[in-house]
Design an enzyme around this catalytic site. Structure first.
Site, PDB file in Angstrom:
ATOM      1  N   TRP A  19       8.941   3.454   8.331  1.00  0.00           N
ATOM      2  CA  TRP A  19       9.514   3.648   6.540  1.00  0.00           C
ATOM      3  C   TRP A  19       7.890   3.988   6.307  1.00  0.00           C
ATOM      4  CZ3 TRP A  19      12.529   3.525   2.560  1.00  0.00           C
ATOM      5  CH2 TRP A  19      11.822   2.937   1.036  1.00  0.00           C
ATOM      6  N   ASN A  21       6.183   4.184   1.887  1.00  0.00           N
ATOM      7  CA  ASN A  21       6.178   4.445   0.371  1.00  0.00           C
ATOM      8  C   ASN A  21       4.893   4.599  -0.144  1.00  0.00           C
ATOM      9  OD1 ASN A  21       6.601   1.323   0.750  1.00  0.00           O
ATOM     10  ND2 ASN A  21       6.252   1.027  -1.205  1.00  0.00           N
ATOM     11  N   ASP A  22       4.769   3.981  -1.140  1.00  0.00           N
ATOM     12  CA  ASP A  22       3.280   4.582  -1.942  1.00  0.00           C
ATOM     13  C   ASP A  22       1.941   4.846  -1.219  1.00  0.00           C
ATOM     14  OD1 ASP A  22       4.864   2.993  -3.455  1.00  0.00           O
ATOM     15  OD2 ASP A  22       3.425   1.479  -4.066  1.00  0.00           O
ATOM     16  N   GLN A  38       1.776   2.543   2.379  1.00  0.00           N
ATOM     17  CA  GLN A  38       2.736   1.466   2.663  1.00  0.00           C
ATOM     18  C   GLN A  38       3.717   1.948   3.891  1.00  0.00           C
ATOM     19  OE1 GLN A  38       3.091  -1.622   0.095  1.00  0.00           O
ATOM     20  NE2 GLN A  38       1.313  -1.019   0.772  1.00  0.00           N
ATOM     21  N   SER A  79       0.385  -2.755  -2.031  1.00  0.00           N
ATOM     22  CA  SER A  79      -0.370  -1.417  -2.651  1.00  0.00           C
ATOM     23  C   SER A  79      -1.774  -1.882  -3.304  1.00  0.00           C
ATOM     24  CB  SER A  79       0.511  -0.398  -3.655  1.00  0.00           C
ATOM     25  OG  SER A  79       1.398   0.120  -3.021  1.00  0.00           O
ATOM     26  N   ARG A 145       0.525  -6.914  -9.310  1.00  0.00           N
ATOM     27  CA  ARG A 145       0.240  -6.129  -8.222  1.00  0.00           C
ATOM     28  C   ARG A 145      -0.604  -4.918  -8.393  1.00  0.00           C
ATOM     29  NH1 ARG A 145       5.838  -6.583  -8.228  1.00  0.00           N
ATOM     30  NH2 ARG A 145       6.935  -4.738  -8.547  1.00  0.00           N
ATOM     31  N   ASP A 146      -1.013  -4.255  -7.325  1.00  0.00           N
ATOM     32  CA  ASP A 146      -1.303  -2.729  -6.941  1.00  0.00           C
ATOM     33  C   ASP A 146      -2.724  -2.700  -7.866  1.00  0.00           C
ATOM     34  OD1 ASP A 146       1.195  -2.567  -6.013  1.00  0.00           O
ATOM     35  OD2 ASP A 146       1.969  -1.680  -8.086  1.00  0.00           O
ATOM     36  N   GLU A 196       4.292  -0.556 -12.237  1.00  0.00           N
ATOM     37  CA  GLU A 196       3.787  -0.433 -10.866  1.00  0.00           C
ATOM     38  C   GLU A 196       2.682   0.551 -10.843  1.00  0.00           C
ATOM     39  OE1 GLU A 196       7.419  -2.152  -8.189  1.00  0.00           O
ATOM     40  OE2 GLU A 196       7.622  -0.045  -8.618  1.00  0.00           O
ATOM     41  N   TRP A 282      12.956   5.182  -5.897  1.00  0.00           N
ATOM     42  CA  TRP A 282      13.384   3.669  -5.501  1.00  0.00           C
ATOM     43  C   TRP A 282      14.835   3.692  -5.595  1.00  0.00           C
ATOM     44  CZ3 TRP A 282      11.514   0.578  -2.156  1.00  0.00           C
ATOM     45  CH2 TRP A 282      10.368   0.602  -1.911  1.00  0.00           C
TER      46      TRP A 282
END
Ligand code: FRU
Length: 468
Positions: A19, A21-22, A38, A79, A145-146, A196, A282
């Site tokens: 998998w 993601n970002d 990610q 992230s 976060r991030d 985000e 998402w």
């Protein structure tokens, strides 16, 4: 081609397995573009996330490297960003060389707590050491976060979200380790979803006035985007004594469904910043067709601003492989549908079309017996639509089988189009990059047809080139 590889794009980064993601930690260092991401390597869904790693000389050809920061039982590596600490402000360098420094979010699986942590690398990002004093920024939150870090004045600036409060918080540091709160932006613009992955970039204005730039805040929103589900907004503004303030309303970056969590590359020679996004949503990311991997990045894009109606609008240009012209058409009067002698799953179309008397014109992409993805430019009112309702496998999610439409500003007769098709995606840059739509599509491998059409009248194709 094995069945397992049927979904693998040619020019977009996708991991060997697992998998994705970002994008994280984007930085150009020592001739290499680093793309961390990610990654849950042992699964096709989100879970204990590590930072995967890939490098590229040109943002098109990617080489995947071993995991950079691995998840542990108490820390999932969410992230964040990487900067080259040239002046060794952190003191973590060695032998006169400044380290690469990563700031990322520690997600504690037991408690959901989120704090900002640091790691550094002295070997061009190949191996990383976590800082002994982690976390470097902890406010006891479970929606914080991030971190995205950039150079500012003599030190460093961090933008980071309070996801549920829908704010971007700005912190300052002289050394990347001690962070002091400076200011806060938001809520503003779209607040339906969580905020985000913020970024703050300086973007040149393309009006020919030497050196004019504006600050642009990018923020991803987990729900309520125009194409449904998650999307990204941008805010043009000023960065002053009091922090960041908007000077015009927030707008959407991409009108398709699959452009999320984009951040910019650190240290790319300017003036245009280069961003890259996760090409999914998402709403259905964990349900799209997958074999050994699930998820890919968009192409990298250069950003500029274009004056329009008293505002500055974001303009995006993809970073593409040079390609060879497989077909070209010039000064062609088009009525009805013209099938082009091109059979491919990955290609780029560059066109300039005067709509003439036609009510609409466009392209049918990845055409098969019962399949096609249609890009349509309507004249009145002027809009661009990317229609994936018949694109192939659409039973992913009720929201997937949809057409996405954006207004196209009026700027003279001919419409400039650049369309990148790459196995399982379509990225449309219309109006010289001012209107952008990115969508995943899952046609059958045999759907390789390409056609151009004009409806209810005659359009004038000034030029159209297909590059493979
Ligand atoms: C955005 C995001 C980030 C978070 C990461 C976790 O897609 O939710 O806010 O850090 O993904 O994988």
């Amino acid at each position: 081609m094995s069945d397992e590889e049927l979904l693998r794009p040619r020019d977009h980064f996708a991991p060997a397995r697992g998998w994705l993601n970002d994008p994280n930690g984007l930085v150009l260092h020592d001739g290499e573009h680093h793309l961390f991401f990610q990654h849950n390597p042992d699964s096709l869904v989100h879970g204990p996330i590590s930072w995967g790693h890939a490098v590229s000389p040109d943002l098109v050809r990617w080489t995947e490297l071993p995991t950079a920061l691995a998840a542990t039982a108490t820390e999932h590596v969410w992230s964040g960003s990487v900067v080259h600490d040239v002046a060794n402000t952190s003191g973590l360098g060695a032998d006169g060389a400044g380290p690469l420094v990563a700031l990322y979010t520690r997600f504690e699986p037991g408690t959901g707590r989120q704090s900002q942590c640091l790691a550094h690398s002295l070997d061009r990002g190949r191996t990383w050491e976590r800082y002994s004093g982690n976390p470097v920024l902890d406010i006891g939150s479970s929606a914080f976060r991030d971190p995205k870090v950039l150079r500012h004045d003599d030190g460093w600036l961090m933008v980071v979200v309070l996801a549920e409060a829908r704010t971007v918080e700005l912190y300052r540091s002289p050394d990347l380790i001690a962070w002091e709160h400076w200011s806060s932006f938001g809520p503003e613009g779209s607040v339906e979803g969580l905020w985000e992955c913020p970024d703050l970039v300086r973007v040149p204005v393309e009006d020919g006035q030497d050196g004019r730039t504006a600050w642009v805040l990018l923020v991803s929103v987990s729900d309520g985007a125009p194409a449904g589900g998650s999307g990204m907004q941008y805010v043009v503004g000023e960065l002053g004594e009091g922090g960041f303030a908007s000077t015009q309303p927030a707008r959407w970056v991409d009108h398709g469904a699959d452009f999320y969590a984009a951040i910019s590359y650190s240290d790319v020679p300017g003036p245009e910043p280069v961003v890259q996004a996760w090409m999914s949503n998402w709403q259905y990311a964990d349900r799209v067709p997958a074999t050994v991997f699930r998820g890919s990045m968009t192409l990298a894009r250069r950003l500029a601003l274009r004056p329009r109606d008293g505002e500055l609008r974001l303009v995006q240009h993809p970073v593409v492989r040079a390609g060879e012209a497989a077909y070209a058409l010039t000064e062609h009067a088009l009525a009805g549908t013209l099938e082009l002698p091109v059979a491919a799953r990955s290609y780029r179309v560059v066109a300039e079309v005067d709509p003439g008397t036609a009510r609409a014109f466009g392209l049918h992409l990845r055409v098969g017996r019962d399949e096609r993805t249609t890009l349509r430019v309507e004249q009145d009112p002027r809009t661009v639509t990317l229609d994936r309702r018949r694109s192939g496998t659409v039973e992913v999610h009720p929201a997937f089988a949809a057409a996405h439409t954006a207004p196209l500003p009026d700027y003279g007769r001919a419409v400039r189009l650049e369309v990148v098709v790459d196995v399982a995606s379509v990225e449309v840059f219309a109006g010289g990059g001012e209107v952008v739509l990115t969508d995943q599509v899952f046609p059958s491998p045999s759907s390789t047809g390409l056609a151009v059409f004009a409806e209810d009248g005659e359009a004038h194709v000034r030029r159209l080139t297909v590059l493979v």
